[in-house]
Design a protein around this motif. Sequence first.
Motif, PDB file in Angstrom:
ATOM      1  N   PHE A 267       4.303   4.169   6.668  1.00 19.09           N
ATOM      2  CA  PHE A 267       3.274   5.030   6.075  1.00 19.09           C
ATOM      3  C   PHE A 267       1.944   4.863   6.805  1.00 19.09           C
TER       4      PHE A 267
ATOM      5  N   ARG B 197       2.057   8.904  -4.664  1.00 14.42           N
ATOM      6  CA  ARG B 197       1.471   9.341  -3.383  1.00 14.42           C
ATOM      7  C   ARG B 197       2.541   9.984  -2.503  1.00 14.42           C
TER       8      ARG B 197
ATOM      9  N   ALA C 239       2.700  13.709  -0.942  1.00 15.72           N
ATOM     10  CA  ALA C 239       2.837  13.983   0.496  1.00 15.72           C
ATOM     11  C   ALA C 239       4.032  14.891   0.769  1.00 15.72           C
TER      12      ALA C 239
ATOM     13  N   ASN D  37      14.130   9.390  -3.095  1.00 12.82           N
ATOM     14  CA  ASN D  37      14.287   8.042  -3.612  1.00 12.82           C
ATOM     15  C   ASN D  37      14.188   7.082  -2.441  1.00 12.82           C
TER      16      ASN D  37
ATOM     17  N   LEU E 113       0.145   1.493  -1.352  1.00 13.34           N
ATOM     18  CA  LEU E 113       0.774   0.721  -0.272  1.00 13.34           C
ATOM     19  C   LEU E 113       0.635  -0.781  -0.520  1.00 13.34           C
TER      20      LEU E 113
ATOM     21  N   ALA F 208      -4.856   6.084  -0.831  1.00 17.20           N
ATOM     22  CA  ALA F 208      -3.408   5.849  -0.953  1.00 17.20           C
ATOM     23  C   ALA F 208      -3.028   4.411  -0.624  1.00 17.20           C
TER      24      ALA F 208
ATOM     25  N   ILE G 172      12.402   6.332   2.883  1.00 18.43           N
ATOM     26  CA  ILE G 172      12.227   7.373   1.875  1.00 18.43           C
ATOM     27  C   ILE G 172      13.244   8.467   2.178  1.00 18.43           C
TER      28      ILE G 172
ATOM     29  N   LEU H 114       5.086   8.645   7.670  1.00 20.27           N
ATOM     30  CA  LEU H 114       4.736   9.501   6.528  1.00 20.27           C
ATOM     31  C   LEU H 114       3.249   9.348   6.205  1.00 20.27           C
ATOM     32  N   ASP H 115       2.505  10.440   6.378  1.00 17.38           N
ATOM     33  CA  ASP H 115       1.060  10.444   6.122  1.00 17.38           C
ATOM     34  C   ASP H 115       0.818  10.657   4.631  1.00 17.38           C
ATOM     35  N   LEU H 116       0.257   9.645   3.973  1.00 19.58           N
ATOM     36  CA  LEU H 116       0.034   9.715   2.524  1.00 19.58           C
ATOM     37  C   LEU H 116      -1.337  10.262   2.172  1.00 19.58           C
TER      38      LEU H 116
ATOM     39  N   LEU I  73       2.594   4.151  -5.516  1.00 21.07           N
ATOM     40  CA  LEU I  73       3.077   4.585  -4.195  1.00 21.07           C
ATOM     41  C   LEU I  73       4.028   5.762  -4.353  1.00 21.07           C
TER      42      LEU I  73
END
Lengths: 211, 211
Positions: B150, A195, A199, A206, B186, B182, B209, B175-177, A192
């Motif tokens: 995500f 990924r 993105a 972090n 997840l 992906a 994130i 957040l588009d992975l 993850l």
Amino acid sequence: MRITVVGTGAVGRTLGTALAALGHDVVIATRDPEATRGRPEWDGGLPPLVPMPGAADDAELVVNATAGTVSLDALRAVGDLAGKVVLDVSNPLDFSAGFPPTLAVKDTDSLAEQLQRGLPGARVVKALNTMTAGVMLEPGLVGNGDTTVFVAGDDEEAKGVVTGLLEAAGWRDVLDLGPLEAARGLEMWLPLWLRIMGALGTASFNLKIVR
Amino acid sequence: MRITVVGTGAVGRTLGTALAALGHDVVIATRDPEATRGRPEWDGGLPPLVPMPGAADDAELVVNATAGTVSLDALRAVGDLAGKVVLDVSNPLDFSAGFPPTLAVKDTDSLAEQLQRGLPGARVVKALNTMTAGVMLEPGLVGNGDTTVFVAGDDEEAKGVVTGLLEAAGWRDVLDLGPLEAARGLEMWLPLWLRIMGALGTASFNLKIVR
């Protein structure tokens, strides 16, 4: 603290430099110091290089900063680690099929547990593998340090040594996940993480556990 | 939006109620509505129950809220999903060896990809599987909503539908992975999520994130 960093890649160099800046007595172990010194990325500001055999004899802390797939061999090469605190920051990434890497061990086992089984008497603590090297000992680089770092291990005293080191580096949210078995989750975070890096287009992030 | 939720467990009930509260036209599909209605946890405030065959015929969105190990069978039972947006919030947790569960699929494949392969023409989007059900559509319950959700999927329009739904529910950091692949990352987050839940003693948390 007397610290032996094992690994001369980006993670080993970054951690070695940061640990020395925090006031620790640091050496970096490598199979061939002369050859390592000759590499273009090696510069005079780095901690001293020492050959692997015996490199951990005087160490109070050994940091595994090698690639996960070669970690056990490398740690065995620095001598008997019985009684030593071993901070494992590595990840079992397998790049043999390209990018993104797969995990060489996962789910029902972890690299950290393999190291613990392979190094009798060592006191393995998993931490810091969940972020890019630059942030590991400079948490303020992301979100003014308002993010989370995890520790996992079976030896409470060893976890205390690592937690103290992390707090001295500026970490305010050190979350103890319990036994070393929790390293399974910490290592399975990497896919993850990769990924998210893709993105965002940067490794300078972090996670923060918000509760 | 006309939404069919598949799954009558805690996740299905929580999402069904929350989606109805957001103004959607929701039904919950179950194999035996009469039997489900008789369960102690079922109450009158929940969206209407419908039998599985044909339950998705009029749906603009199908939500997979079943246990990962039975998801493909359940989704096949609600009819032809070709062209439908399928929001997969499930996880491939295998409790057959007790707690903590292992992952029935991981690393080089994911449950979401299995569903996509098994449901030709469906437009599968992975989202929301990374947190406890109560937070999925009420992000304000943790950290005043300042956390991350995500999305991953191969169909951009379908991802847009899900992203719109999430934003309407209050999510500010979607957040588009990228592609559905992906979802591997997840879903592999779950073992770490479970350890964090154990350490905190609550499921009321989420990751942010920070960048």
